[in-house]
Design an enzyme around this catalytic site. Sequence first.
Site: not given
Length: 182
Positions: A66, A103
Amino acid sequence: MTSTQSTQDLLLSRIRDVPDYPRPGVMFKDITPLLADPEAFTALTDALAELCLRHGATKIVGLEARGFILAAPVAVRAGLGFIPVRKAGKLPGATLSQTYDLEYGSAEIEVHAEDLRADDRVLVIDDVLATGGTAEASLELIRRAGAQVVGVAVLMELGFLDGRARLERALHGAPLDALITV
């Protein structure tokens, strides 16, 4: 109401909350309504182009995916070159790569080795600052290419994820600009 406040209000009004996406408990911030609105997309492009000029950027790096959508029109508006930072294996030719932790696991990004030079002053643009891992890795790539980082600019900062603290350490005094913080 200030111009900055009215721009922030316009941008916020075009960002849609999508609950439980991509998994339960996550509130996804969807920017596609903003991109579909020419007034809001122009306001965003203008605000980011102004930051490029203020920071003296000579090149803009957009982060996959994006970040490409935002950075390319900003580069055109500001009259600057656009450099894509992509996921590993997506760029042909000689590249510099940087691995970073996620993560759960790791990822790798790349830039064409010849796209940045020592006299380049680079502003990194992305849509969202979350944990700051991708942006931090891009700063390392830019510096390894020999260019100077003049800042990072994002449409939206997810303040509750504390990516700002991580990224500010990596910026070495260069500014971090978020048009909106949620």
